[in-house]
Enzyme design. Structure first.
Site, mmCIF file in Angstrom:
data_model
loop_
_atom_site.group_PDB
_atom_site.id
_atom_site.type_symbol
_atom_site.label_atom_id
_atom_site.label_comp_id
_atom_site.label_asym_id
_atom_site.label_seq_id
_atom_site.Cartn_x
_atom_site.Cartn_y
_atom_site.Cartn_z
ATOM 1 N N ASP A 47 52.627 -6.366 15.253
ATOM 2 C CA ASP A 47 53.375 -6.331 16.518
ATOM 3 C C ASP A 47 54.275 -7.563 16.719
ATOM 4 O OD1 ASP A 47 52.503 -3.872 17.462
ATOM 5 O OD2 ASP A 47 50.804 -4.703 18.549
ATOM 6 N N ASP A 88 48.847 3.244 18.272
ATOM 7 C CA ASP A 88 50.199 3.511 17.739
ATOM 8 C C ASP A 88 50.290 3.231 16.240
ATOM 9 O OD1 ASP A 88 49.789 0.891 18.748
ATOM 10 O OD2 ASP A 88 51.938 0.463 18.746
ATOM 11 N N HIS A 123 57.085 -2.629 14.579
ATOM 12 C CA HIS A 123 57.981 -1.871 15.460
ATOM 13 C C HIS A 123 59.416 -2.357 15.266
ATOM 14 C CE1 HIS A 123 54.760 -0.036 17.795
ATOM 15 N NE2 HIS A 123 54.216 -1.217 17.992
HETATM 16 FE FE1 FEO Z 1 49.553 -3.463 19.665
HETATM 17 FE FE2 FEO Z 1 52.053 -1.730 18.318
HETATM 18 O O1 FEO Z 1 50.338 -1.977 18.930
#
Ligand code: FEO
Length: 402
Positions: free
Chosen positions: A166, A84, A227
C-alpha cells in the site's frame, strides 16, 4: 489488459478497476477507480507477489497462466492481507495447495482467520530474512502499521526493485502502468490523496521506516506499489513521503460547514473573505457537496481549520458529527481550529465541535462564534474580522513551527 514486464522477468499481472467508486466502505471516494497490483517473478523458483480483489480473480489467473502454469509457481509472497489484495488467494491456493507462502506472523494469523485456511505451507519471515529464487533473491522488511500490523515490504536487490504494497500507492485506474506515462501533477495529487486519507495517522511510523530503508542502503530504481502506477522515478514519491511524514503545512485554511438554511454558509463565506484579506489561501467546503476524501486532502496541507454547523437537536448536524469523528482517527497535528454555528433557540453546536477538536488534538485558536437566526451587519463585520484574525493566528502558528 496485457501482462507487462516491469523488470527483467518480473511481470505485472494485476487488475485495473475502472468502476471502483468507494473504498474502505464509504470512507474513501475513488472517482478515478483503482488497481490491484500483483507481480510474477519467473526464475528458477517462480514466485508470485500479492493478489487482487476477489472480483478480479479469474482475470488475474488468466494473466498468470499466460506466463506459467499456476501449479509451477513455487512461492507466494504476501505483503499485506487486507481483502483488496487477499480475497483472490484462497482460489489460487486451491489450485496450488503445496505453494510455499511467505509473510509476517500477523499475515499468517490474518490469512488463516479470514479464510479459514488449514494446512498452509506458511513460512513466517522477519526483517532481514532472504529468499533465493535463482538468479534473483528477495529480502523482507516488516512494516507494521503501514498500515496494518501484517504489512511488510519486499525488495529485489538484483533489479533494485521495492515492492511496497500500500505504501507509495494511489487509487488511480489507468491503462498506463508507469509514472512516466501519465500527468505527473495528477499522479502526485492522487498519491497525496491516498496518503492523507489512509496513511496520515501513521506518519511517524512511515518516517522511521523511510530512515530504516535509507540505513539499509538499498539501491532502489523502481517502486512497485499495490495500487496505481509504478514509480520509475522513485525519488519523486520518496521525497513527497519525506515531506508528508513531517506534517509540514502551508498558509492555508479550510472552512468546513454543514448548514440547514444557509446561514452557516453565509458565515463561512464571510470568514473566508477575512482570511483572504489576511493573505491566507482558503477553501470553503460544504460537507454535503464535497466528498470527505476531497475535504481531507484539502486539509492535509492547511494549517487552520474552521468547522461550522447549524445547531440541530441540541447538537451538531449529523454529517458534521460523522466527519469530526472520522477526522479524529486521522490524527492531524500542529493545526489550529475554530468553531462557528448558527442557531435558533440554543447555541450548543460549537461546544460539541470544540470537544471534537480537543479530542483530535486541534488547538483552539479563537473563541467560537454563534449567530442567532440570521446575521445582521454588525455580526457579518465580526465574522469578517474574525476571519482576518484567524489568518493572523495561522501565520503565528506557522512561525512557531518553523
Ligand atoms: Fe491496505 Fe490496499 O489494502
Amino acid at each position: 489488459m496485457e501482462v507487462i514486464e516491469i523488470k527483467n522477468n518480473i511481470f505485472w499481472v494485476g487488475a485495473v478497476d475502472n468502476n471502483l467508486r468507494h473504498f474502505h466502505g464509504y470512507t474513501f471516494a475513488t472517482p478515478n477507480g483503482s488497481t490491484y497490483n500483483s507481480y510474477l517473478i519467473l526464475d528458477e523458483h517462480p514466485t508470485l507477489i500479492d493478489g487482487v480483489w476477489e472480483n478480479f480473480t479469474d482475470e488475474w489467473l488468466v494473466k498468470i497462466k499466460s506466463k506459467i502454469d499456476v501449479g509451477k509457481i513455487e512461492n507466494l509472497i504476501i505483503n499485506h492481507t487486507e481483502p483488496d489484495h487477499s480475497r483472490s488467494l484462497p482460489k489460487f491456493i486451491e489450485l496450488n495447495s503445496k505453494i510455499k507462502i511467505y509473510g509476517t506472523r500477523n499475515c499468517q494469523q490474518s490469512l488463516e482467520k479470514q479464510y479459514a485456511l488449514k494446512s498452509l505451507n506458511f513460512n513466517v519471515v522477519k526483517t532481514g530474512d532472504e529468499l533465493q529464487l535463482g538468479t534473483k533473491k528477495l529480502k523482507f522488511l516488516e512494516a507494521p502499521m503501514i498500515h496494518w500490523p501484517d504489512s511488510m515490504f519486499t525488495y529485489c536487490p538484483e533489479e533494485k526493485l521495492l515492492l511496497s504494497n500500500d505504501a507509495f500507492g494511489q487509487h488511480f485506474a489507468s491503462q498506463q502502468r508507469f509514472d512516466t506515462e501519465v500527468d505527473l501533477d495528477k499522479l502526485k495529487h492522487e498519491a497525496m490523496q491516498y496518503y492523507a486519507n489512509i496513511l496520515w495517522p501513521f506518519s511517524n511510523l512511515i518516517s522511521s521506516k523511510l530512515k530504516e530503508v535509507e540505513n539499509l542502503a538499498w539501491q532502489i530504481d523502481m517502486i512497485a506499489p499495490s495500487h496505481g502506477l509504478i514509480w520509475k522515478n522513485p525519488q519523486t514519491i520518496i521525497d513527497l513521503y519525506g515531506q508528508w511524514t513531517k506534517g509540514a503545512t502551508k498558509a492555508r485554511a479550510v472552512i468546513i460547514f454543514e448548514t440547514m438554511w444557509g446561514v452557516t454558509e453565509i458565515m463561512a463565506n464571510t470568514f473566508a473573505q477575512g482570511l483572504k484579506e489576511a493573505d491566507i489561501k482558503v477553501k470553503v467546503m460544504d460537507l454535503n457537496k464535497f466528498t470527505k476524501t476531497e475535504i481531507i486532502t484539502a486539509m492535509f496541507e492547511a494549517n487552520g481549520f474552521m468547522f461550522g454547523s447549524s445547531t440541530h437537536d441540541n447538537g451538531v448536524l449529523p454529517n458534521m458529527a460523522g466527519f469530526l469523528h472520522f477526522l479524529k482517527g486521522l490524527k492531524p497535528t500542529k493545526r489550529i481550529g475554530m468553531a462557528f454555528s448558527s442557531f435558533g433557540w440554543g447555541a450548543v453546536a460549537t461546544g460539541e465541535i470544540e470537544k471534537y477538536m480537543a479530542e483530535t488534538g486541534i488547538n483552539k485558536a479563537m473563541e467560537a462564534i454563534n449567530i442567532q437566526f440570521h446575521p445582521n451587519e454588525e455580526e457579518l463585520k465580526k465574522c469578517f474580522e474574525t476571519g482576518k484574525m484567524f489568518g493572523e493566528k495561522i501565520k503565528t502558528n506557522l512561525n512557531s513551527l518553523a
